[in-house]
Design an enzyme around this catalytic site. Sequence first.
Site, PDB file in Angstrom:
ATOM      1  N   ASP A   2      22.344  65.053   8.557  1.00  7.39           N
ATOM      2  CA  ASP A   2      21.521  66.005   7.825  1.00  7.39           C
ATOM      3  C   ASP A   2      20.474  65.299   6.974  1.00  7.39           C
ATOM      4  OD1 ASP A   2      20.770  68.551   7.041  1.00  7.39           O
ATOM      5  OD2 ASP A   2      22.106  68.556   5.312  1.00  7.39           O
ATOM      6  N   TRP A   7      13.746  64.074   4.342  1.00  5.00           N
ATOM      7  CA  TRP A   7      13.298  62.677   4.325  1.00  5.00           C
ATOM      8  C   TRP A   7      11.802  62.607   4.628  1.00  5.00           C
ATOM      9  CZ3 TRP A   7      11.056  59.499   8.001  1.00  5.00           C
ATOM     10  CH2 TRP A   7      11.103  58.116   7.768  1.00  5.00           C
ATOM     11  N   HIS A  19      12.703  63.490  12.397  1.00  6.33           N
ATOM     12  CA  HIS A  19      13.606  63.517  13.543  1.00  6.33           C
ATOM     13  C   HIS A  19      13.533  62.205  14.338  1.00  6.33           C
ATOM     14  CE1 HIS A  19      14.658  67.577  12.709  1.00  6.33           C
ATOM     15  NE2 HIS A  19      13.472  68.076  12.982  1.00  6.33           N
ATOM     16  N   ARG A  53      14.872  77.708  13.638  1.00  5.03           N
ATOM     17  CA  ARG A  53      13.726  76.908  13.206  1.00  5.03           C
ATOM     18  C   ARG A  53      12.490  77.294  14.022  1.00  5.03           C
ATOM     19  NH1 ARG A  53      16.259  70.871  11.982  1.00  5.03           N
ATOM     20  NH2 ARG A  53      17.936  71.613  10.610  1.00  5.03           N
ATOM     21  N   LEU A 113      33.457  53.089  24.246  1.00 10.62           N
ATOM     22  CA  LEU A 113      33.319  54.090  23.195  1.00 10.62           C
ATOM     23  C   LEU A 113      32.851  55.388  23.829  1.00 10.62           C
ATOM     24  CD1 LEU A 113      31.819  53.857  19.668  1.00 10.62           C
ATOM     25  CD2 LEU A 113      30.782  55.464  21.256  1.00 10.62           C
TER      26      LEU A 113
END
Length: 222
Positions: A2, A7, A19, A53, A113
Amino acid sequence: MDGNGRWAAAKGLPRVAGHRAGAEAVRRTLKAAVKAGVECLTLYAFSSENWRRSEEEVTDLKGLMRFYLDRELEELAKEGVKLRFIGEPSAFGPDLWERLQKAAAKTADNDRLTLNVALNYGSRAEIARAAQCLASKVADGQMDAAAIDEDAMGAMMQTADLPDLDLLIRTSGEIRLSNFLLWQAAYSELVFLDLYWPDFDDAAFQGALDQYAGRQRRFGGR
């Protein structure tokens, strides 16, 4: 993950710049997770509420998904990362959905992973679908209603084949889960960080792991 927009606003930049910086934070975090020996990492990339959005921002986000998927796929495969998705990614349209499916297939045999990406995901919807599936089984005579328990519900979750959730990290200073892995987070450790996602780095990740390591996990037993 978030705080991308805030930012960017703090730096006088357009939201899409936030983004892009957030996507770079994903790269750093993934490398740190591999280095730390993390078994599974789930990223909340696009919630079911994000459709509210602006159309321009949603289009930018989809474009970034394509760009970074094309750019990073070979590296993910080389590093032994298995890519998979939860939510309803098909809503992004056939082109992007096909790319996502091909990426998952290309990395399906990797085991270093698991990178689990939540796209068009909402935990309440996931729980509701699980309940619907069980109700359908009861209606069809495949199971008895009395057999519905936590294990039966858990088996219907999109994360049923993944390890239990140990640690949930949220950035940006907000202290809430925002419809993310509500079922899975029942006994996970929570860490809330007062920094925007684009500023999340190796030190922040290790700090969260250190917090987790220092906690006592009692699971309600004592």
